[in-house]
Write an enzyme that holds these catalytic residues in place. Structure first.
Site, short mmCIF file in Angstrom:
data_model
loop_
_atom_site.label_atom_id
_atom_site.label_comp_id
_atom_site.label_asym_id
_atom_site.label_seq_id
_atom_site.Cartn_x
_atom_site.Cartn_y
_atom_site.Cartn_z
N VAL A 81 0.26 6.48 -1.36
CA VAL A 81 -0.17 5.73 -0.18
C VAL A 81 -1.63 5.35 -0.38
CG1 VAL A 81 -0.50 5.76 2.31
CG2 VAL A 81 1.46 6.96 1.30
N CYS A 82 -1.90 4.07 -0.47
CA CYS A 82 -3.26 3.58 -0.74
C CYS A 82 -3.99 3.32 0.57
CB CYS A 82 -3.21 2.30 -1.57
SG CYS A 82 -2.61 2.55 -3.24
N LEU A 83 -4.94 4.19 0.85
CA LEU A 83 -5.77 4.05 2.05
C LEU A 83 -7.18 4.51 1.72
CD1 LEU A 83 -3.61 5.39 5.04
CD2 LEU A 83 -4.53 3.08 4.79
N THR A 101 -7.71 6.98 -1.78
CA THR A 101 -6.79 6.41 -2.76
C THR A 101 -6.96 4.91 -2.89
OG1 THR A 101 -5.12 6.34 -0.99
CG2 THR A 101 -5.05 8.21 -2.50
N ASN A 108 0.80 -1.22 0.00
CA ASN A 108 0.00 0.00 0.00
C ASN A 108 0.84 1.28 0.00
OD1 ASN A 108 -1.64 -2.24 1.22
ND2 ASN A 108 -3.24 -0.69 1.09
#
Length: 437
Positions: A92-94, A99, A85
């Site tokens: 930043v994948c959250l 995202t 992530n």
């Protein structure tokens, strides 16, 4: 609306800076509160243990209605993906950042803020980050276990190499033969003059390096026995397209580099003493201020009738204090005379003191090399520093906080059950008694 946004960000920054959470830090320039730098210290018992991971956080004018944008900048110049992530390019994948798709209730709300964003990122730094990749959450076959261990192994190596060793070498100007200076920010930002060089966590990382030196050293020794030098990292099925973690294990080199950093920090501490003497001779305002603070602290302890504390200056240098703590009766320190030298920088309080016990005692808040792990919120007040040092040493029934575990063996015994705690207490008493010899 804009003023409310600024006030909200300022309040959240202040809350993090005043909090006792030693794993999070945040800072901004006075001129631009919407552009924040944040540091997350990797959680213990994970491949990220005690690594220094830095992020850029930008708050739009619609904050907190909309989430901030977050960019990872501890990526080895965009070459290393530290987590499924956390991409090499900084993404930043959250779900709370918008995202990544998330379950209902996981999206951003104005009730969340900077701290919740940092805690969410920190939660990605788990014991088994392999499971963070979509489709691999329930990996359970023997081959899956092998891949999970391989992924954790290379993250652990790169955490030490990139987030700790490269970073500290950059701060200290240690040249390892690279082309150009060692930096942790992505070069395109400097090339575009988007922001001048700014390292808000430089002193924090130096102090924490000294705290966690034994843990870094132990990790290198243990992992070096498992992974032969020059063995290539194993590629994960979800890696590729420049968004990977490539390289080879080089633990023998990391060990030498780690030791050199420690030596350099020792040299820096000695340089402080020299600069301090020069500041005294010049009667600089800093020297005068620290002399006055010393006199006030001494007077305060006299008024409190602290008969077990003595404080003086080494060679009349207000940049080098000596604290002598006589162990209180009926405690593990009974019959001891503990000496702590407190080294102050000519740039105090921008650079905070380093407290070193000589000789060191066996204690969960004292590293084997004598570094005292303590924390105070009043960083510009030397009385608060001295009080915090004493409290850390005299603490008899500490709450478990893995971020303060600077002596791995002592911590293992203290929180390892009743029998191990007896061994811990006995070793503390014996080492304390030896200070009188």
């Amino acid at each position: 609306m804009a003023n409310q946004c600024i006030l909200r960000i300022s309040r959240e920054l202040g809350e993090i800076q005043k909090a006792a959470d030693l794993s999070l830090a945040a800072a901004c320039r006075d001129s631009d509160v919407r552009h924040v730098r944040a540091l997350i210290v990797g959680p213990p018992d994970t491949p990220y243990e005690f690594g220094f991971f830095e992020f850029k956080i930008r708050f739009g004018k619609e904050y907190p209605t909309k989430p901030p944008t977050v960019e990872a900048i501890t990526t080895d110049r965009g070459q290393t993906r530290f987590n499924p992530n956390i991409y090499a390019g900084g993404k930043v994948c959250l779900s709370i950042l918008g995202t990544w798709r998330g379950e209902p209730g996981e999206q951003w709300s104005s009730a969340q803020g900077l701290e919740s964003v940092l805690i969410s990122i920190q939660s990605l730094m788990s014991e088994n980050p392999y499971e963070n990749e979509p489709g691999f959450e329930d990996a359970r076959t023997p081959q899956d276990k092998i891949m999970q261990a391989a992924y954790a192994a290379k993250i652990r190596h790169e955490t030490l190499r990139i987030s700790v060793i490269d970073r500290l070498e950059g701060y200290l100007g240690i040249d390892q033969g690279r082309n150009g200076p060692v930096i942790t920010v992505q070069p395109e930002f400097e090339a575009a003059n988007e922001e001048p060089a700014w390292e808000p966590f430089k002193d924090l990382c130096k102090r924490r390096f000294l705290w966690y030196y034994e843990s870094y050293k132990r990790a290198i020794e243990e992992e070096g026995m498992k992974h032969k030098d020059n063995t290539p990292f194993q590629k994960m099925p979800f890696e590729g397209g420049g968004n990977s973690m490539n390289g080879t294990f080089q633990y023998q080199a990391l060990k030498k580099r780690l030791e050199r950093i420690y030596e350099k920090l020792e040299e820096e501490k000695q340089q402080w003493i020299k600069e301090g003497k020069e500041a005294v001779q010049k009667e600089s305002s800093k020297a005068v201020n620290l002399q006055r603070q010393f006199e006030q602290v001494v007077e305060a302890y006299k008024n409190q009738e602290m008969v077990n504390v003595e404080l003086d200056l080494v060679d009349s240098n207000p940049f080098l204090w000596r604290l002598v703590l006589f162990g209180r009766p009926m405690t593990n320190l009974d019959g001891s005379m503990i000496c702590v030298q407190i080294h102050l920088s000519p740039r105090f309080p921008e650079e905070l003191p380093r407290a070193v016990m000589d000789p060191p005692i066996f204690h969960h808040r004292v590293s084997p090399k004598g570094i005292v792990c303590y924390h105070t919120r009043r960083v510009d007040d030397m009385g608060s520093h001295v009080n915090a040092i004493i409290q850390a040493i005299e603490e008899e029934a500490p709450a478990y906080d893995p971020r303060t575990l600077v002596n791995p063996e002592a911590s293992r015994l203290l929180w390892g059950g009743p029998e191990n705690k007896k061994i811990y207490n006995r070793r503390v008493r014996r080492s304390a008694e030896a200070t009188m010899e």
